[in-house]
Design a protein around this motif. Structure first.
Motif, mmCIF file in Angstrom:
data_model
loop_
_atom_site.group_PDB
_atom_site.id
_atom_site.type_symbol
_atom_site.label_atom_id
_atom_site.label_comp_id
_atom_site.label_asym_id
_atom_site.label_seq_id
_atom_site.Cartn_x
_atom_site.Cartn_y
_atom_site.Cartn_z
ATOM 1 N N SER A 1 64.367 88.891 37.049
ATOM 2 C CA SER A 1 64.526 90.344 37.209
ATOM 3 C C SER A 1 63.230 91.106 36.963
ATOM 4 N N GLY A 2 62.272 90.471 36.294
ATOM 5 C CA GLY A 2 61.014 91.134 35.963
ATOM 6 C C GLY A 2 60.945 91.576 34.517
ATOM 7 N N LYS A 3 61.885 91.122 33.694
ATOM 8 C CA LYS A 3 61.958 91.576 32.312
ATOM 9 C C LYS A 3 60.722 91.192 31.498
ATOM 10 N N THR A 4 60.147 90.017 31.772
ATOM 11 C CA THR A 4 58.971 89.591 31.005
ATOM 12 C C THR A 4 57.776 90.491 31.287
ATOM 13 N N GLU A 5 57.565 90.830 32.559
ATOM 14 C CA GLU A 5 56.476 91.760 32.911
ATOM 15 C C GLU A 5 56.669 93.090 32.192
ATOM 16 N N ILE A 6 57.901 93.568 32.148
ATOM 17 C CA ILE A 6 58.186 94.859 31.529
ATOM 18 C C ILE A 6 57.950 94.784 30.028
ATOM 19 N N ALA A 7 58.393 93.708 29.395
ATOM 20 C CA ALA A 7 58.177 93.540 27.959
ATOM 21 C C ALA A 7 56.680 93.551 27.630
ATOM 22 N N ILE A 8 55.906 92.814 28.402
ATOM 23 C CA ILE A 8 54.460 92.766 28.186
ATOM 24 C C ILE A 8 53.848 94.156 28.321
ATOM 25 N N ASN A 9 54.211 94.857 29.369
ATOM 26 C CA ASN A 9 53.633 96.180 29.619
ATOM 27 C C ASN A 9 54.058 97.212 28.585
ATOM 28 N N LEU A 10 55.291 97.125 28.103
ATOM 29 C CA LEU A 10 55.710 98.028 27.032
ATOM 30 C C LEU A 10 54.855 97.814 25.786
ATOM 31 N N ALA A 11 54.623 96.554 25.440
ATOM 32 C CA ALA A 11 53.807 96.257 24.264
ATOM 33 C C ALA A 11 52.377 96.759 24.446
ATOM 34 N N ILE A 12 51.823 96.574 25.623
ATOM 35 C CA ILE A 12 50.452 97.037 25.887
ATOM 36 C C ILE A 12 50.368 98.561 25.785
ATOM 37 N N LYS A 13 51.342 99.264 26.355
ATOM 38 C CA LYS A 13 51.348 100.729 26.299
ATOM 39 C C LYS A 13 51.398 101.213 24.856
ATOM 40 N N LEU A 14 52.251 100.599 24.045
ATOM 41 C CA LEU A 14 52.350 100.986 22.639
ATOM 42 C C LEU A 14 51.049 100.687 21.902
ATOM 43 N N LYS A 15 50.488 99.525 22.179
ATOM 44 C CA LYS A 15 49.214 99.138 21.553
ATOM 45 C C LYS A 15 48.116 100.148 21.900
ATOM 46 N N ASN A 16 48.085 100.565 23.163
ATOM 47 C CA ASN A 16 47.073 101.532 23.604
ATOM 48 C C ASN A 16 47.234 102.891 22.932
ATOM 49 N N LEU A 17 48.445 103.179 22.480
ATOM 50 C CA LEU A 17 48.711 104.425 21.757
ATOM 51 C C LEU A 17 48.486 104.259 20.256
ATOM 52 N N GLU A 18 47.960 103.087 19.870
ATOM 53 C CA GLU A 18 47.681 102.753 18.474
ATOM 54 C C GLU A 18 48.959 102.735 17.627
ATOM 55 N N ILE A 19 50.028 102.313 18.274
ATOM 56 C CA ILE A 19 51.309 102.135 17.580
ATOM 57 C C ILE A 19 51.448 100.654 17.255
ATOM 58 N N PRO A 20 51.643 100.289 16.006
ATOM 59 C CA PRO A 20 51.746 98.868 15.652
ATOM 60 C C PRO A 20 52.949 98.223 16.318
ATOM 61 N N VAL A 21 52.718 97.108 17.013
ATOM 62 C CA VAL A 21 53.792 96.478 17.781
ATOM 63 C C VAL A 21 53.611 94.971 17.790
ATOM 64 N N LYS A 22 54.729 94.264 17.708
ATOM 65 C CA LYS A 22 54.755 92.814 17.887
ATOM 66 C C LYS A 22 55.514 92.511 19.167
ATOM 67 N N LEU A 23 54.996 91.578 19.962
ATOM 68 C CA LEU A 23 55.651 91.143 21.188
ATOM 69 C C LEU A 23 56.224 89.750 20.973
ATOM 70 N N PHE A 24 57.555 89.645 21.019
ATOM 71 C CA PHE A 24 58.261 88.394 20.738
ATOM 72 C C PHE A 24 58.649 87.678 22.026
ATOM 73 N N ASP A 25 58.342 86.412 22.109
ATOM 74 C CA ASP A 25 58.828 85.559 23.193
ATOM 75 C C ASP A 25 60.005 84.752 22.657
ATOM 76 N N LEU A 26 61.227 85.249 22.922
ATOM 77 C CA LEU A 26 62.436 84.532 22.515
ATOM 78 C C LEU A 26 63.207 84.069 23.749
ATOM 79 N N ASP A 27 62.494 83.886 24.844
ATOM 80 C CA ASP A 27 63.099 83.425 26.095
ATOM 81 C C ASP A 27 63.019 81.898 26.134
#
Length: 228
Positions: free
Chosen positions: A23-49
């Motif tokens: 469905s594209g969920k992995t691409e979206i998860a990655i991009n959400l994490a990058i966007k948050l990181k770019n806003l200097e918001i602390p974020v962890k990206l979990f691969d539980l797939d």
């Protein structure tokens, strides 16, 4: 085009990204994490797939190095396997209250069911975003989407809170294809009273959604369209 502001998600600490395989969920998860990181918001990206054969975050780890993401990945020796093996410190990582969490979860009953054991860590502070590409098998019609969404909810013991429109055919995507997908997903949204939070588009093709009455989330593509 109204670009989606990822900060709208931050009333909840955990963002669980799910949907059918491909469905594209992995691409979206990655991009959400990058966007948050770019806003200097602390974020962890979990691969539980845990579901193969499609590409998971661990499979594109080298492409993500330049973004300095805080990745939570399974042990290297298990990465080619279709088994429910999670990072050794998964519990402590999920308990971390100092960062936001973006979690990529498997797209069938087996994959979604594997995170049911962790649901107490999410408490009530999660969004579960169900990604739909109506050009993929099993999510082409309202009835199919309803069935798959119910399967994911039952397996994970969690509730879907938002829908994401990701209808595309990669380089063959047209305005008409996206609009058709929107009309199908809108019927699902109306029946379940679950909002479509945004539509996804390749960042090089934003002109295809310039008239769409939805927030839009442009993404950078990291994954080959050919399954590994």
């Amino acid at each position: 085009m109204r670009e989606f502001d990822v900060r709208k998600l931050l009333k909840k600490r955990t963002q669980i990204i799910t949907g059918r395989i491909g469905s594209g969920k992995t691409e979206i998860a990655i991009n959400l994490a990058i966007k948050l990181k770019n806003l200097e918001i602390p974020v962890k990206l979990f691969d539980l797939d845990i579901v193969k054969p499609y590409v998971r975050i661990r499979d594109v780890e080298s492409k993500l190095k330049e973004y300095n993401l805080d990745l939570v990945l399974p042990p290297p020796l298990t990465r080619a396997l279709d088994v429910p093996v999670f990072p050794r410190d998964i519990v402590s990582q999920l308990m971390d209250k100092d960062s936001y969490h973006v979690i990529d979860v498997g797209g069938d009953a087996y994959g979604a069911g594997s995170i049911a054991q962790f649901r107490n860590f999410f408490e009530d502070s999660y969004n579960m975003l169900f990604v739909v590409n109506t050009k993929r098998p099993y999510t082409e019609t309202k009835e199919q989407i309803l069935k798959e969404l119910e399967t994911i909810q039952n397996a994970s013991k969690l509730k879907v809170t938002h829908l994401i429109l990701n209808t595309n055919l990669r380089w063959e995507t047209t305005r008409e294809i996206i609009k058709e997908g929107y009309e199908v997903l809108k019927k699902v949204s109306e029946e379940l009273s679950i909002p479509i939070i945004f539509a996804v588009i390749d960042e090089s093709k934003t002109d295809l959604v310039d008239s769409l009455d939805l927030d839009v989330f442009p993404i950078k593509l990291f994954i080959s369209p050919i399954p590994i």
